[in-house]
Enzyme design. Structure first.
Site, PDB file in Angstrom:
ATOM      1  N   ASP A  60       0.857  -1.178   0.000  1.00  0.00           N
ATOM      2  CA  ASP A  60       0.000   0.000   0.000  1.00  0.00           C
ATOM      3  C   ASP A  60       0.898   1.233   0.000  1.00  0.00           C
ATOM      4  OD1 ASP A  60       0.881  -0.333   2.603  1.00  0.00           O
ATOM      5  OD2 ASP A  60      -1.056  -0.010   3.541  1.00  0.00           O
ATOM      6  N   TYR A  62       3.016   4.699   0.761  1.00  0.00           N
ATOM      7  CA  TYR A  62       3.722   5.230   1.929  1.00  0.00           C
ATOM      8  C   TYR A  62       2.750   6.079   2.744  1.00  0.00           C
ATOM      9  CZ  TYR A  62       7.908   3.945  -0.754  1.00  0.00           C
ATOM     10  OH  TYR A  62       8.872   3.266  -1.471  1.00  0.00           O
ATOM     11  N   PHE A  73       6.348   2.038  -4.691  1.00  0.00           N
ATOM     12  CA  PHE A  73       7.757   2.143  -4.286  1.00  0.00           C
ATOM     13  C   PHE A  73       8.381   3.503  -4.601  1.00  0.00           C
ATOM     14  CE2 PHE A  73       7.300  -2.515  -4.768  1.00  0.00           C
ATOM     15  CZ  PHE A  73       7.693  -2.908  -3.496  1.00  0.00           C
ATOM     16  N   HIS A 182       9.948  -9.529   0.182  1.00  0.00           N
ATOM     17  CA  HIS A 182       9.771  -8.091  -0.022  1.00  0.00           C
ATOM     18  C   HIS A 182      11.102  -7.371   0.216  1.00  0.00           C
ATOM     19  CE1 HIS A 182       8.172  -4.005   0.666  1.00  0.00           C
ATOM     20  NE2 HIS A 182       7.132  -4.416  -0.049  1.00  0.00           N
TER      21      HIS A 182
END
Length: 215
Positions: A60, A62, A73, A182
């Site tokens: 999701d 930031y 990202f 991740h």
């Protein structure tokens, strides 16, 4: 949004689950601090569908002020590079000796056909995961299914549990699916570092006479 997504988005926006999600979001934006800005929620879909060759699925947005701007990202040029993206750059450095991004803004990847899509597209300030279970996951599932059916020879980079849960939606006889931990500092050493995904992605694109990504 780019016009190439219009048929898909119009179809999803008309469904009951999305109408409920839209109502929820209207109330959230009215009462709370929500990221990204309304105008940037669907920024990933400004990528020309016909040029998409790589799909990177995040979690999701930031949840700190000024960071989220609608691309998974990625952060605006003015923001410090987030820890997960630092680790992404480290892996690119390991594979290629360098990466070409001077900031945390991944717009250059988007322009090359990388779809930077989060699993959940909005979040409340300082509350990671606060908009999970509200309908976004169904929307993302539909997006992956649409890409799977309507685009040839895609590379899907699925990092972390949430992204890897979508792997079963993808036809591996048509597309390349690359999975790992991740890039978060909490999990990067559990298989993200050393995964070789960036070179593997480009090798697949080259094999199918598609432009390689300048990571």
């Amino acid at each position: 949004m780019h016009e190439t997504w219009k048929a898909f988005l119009d179809s999803e926006f008309a469904k009951p689950y999305f109408k409920e999600l839209a109502q929820f979001l209207h109330q959230e934006y009215e009462k709370k601090q929500i990221f990204p800005k309304k105008t940037q929620v669907f920024r990933a879909f400004t990528t020309d569908l016909n040029k998409v060759t790589v799909v990177i699925l995040g979690q999701d947005p930031y949840h700190t002020p000024g960071a989220a701007h609608g691309l998974a990202f990625s952060v605006p040029d003015s923001q410090p590079i987030p820890p997960s993206l630092v680790n992404i750059y480290k892996e690119i450095d390991r594979e290629y000796g360098m990466h070409h991004n001077k900031t945390g803004n991944l717009k250059a990847w988007q322009e090359q056909g990388v779809l930077l899509l989060n699993n959940v597209l909005t979040v409340e300030a300082h509350r990671a995961g606060s908009h999970r279970g509200k309908g976004w996951e169904e929307f993302t599932k539909a997006t992956i299914e649409y890409l799977n059916q309507n685009r040839p020879h895609l590379v899907f980079l699925l990092w972390g549990r949430d992204a890897r849960a979508k792997a079963s939606l993808i036809d591996r006889s048509k597309h390349l699916v690359l999975e790992s931990a991740h890039p978060s500092p909490l999990s990067a050493y559990n298989g993200f570092f050393g995964n070789g995904h960036f070179k593997k992605a480009n090798a697949f694109l080259k094999e199918h006479q598609l432009p390689e990504i300048n990571w």
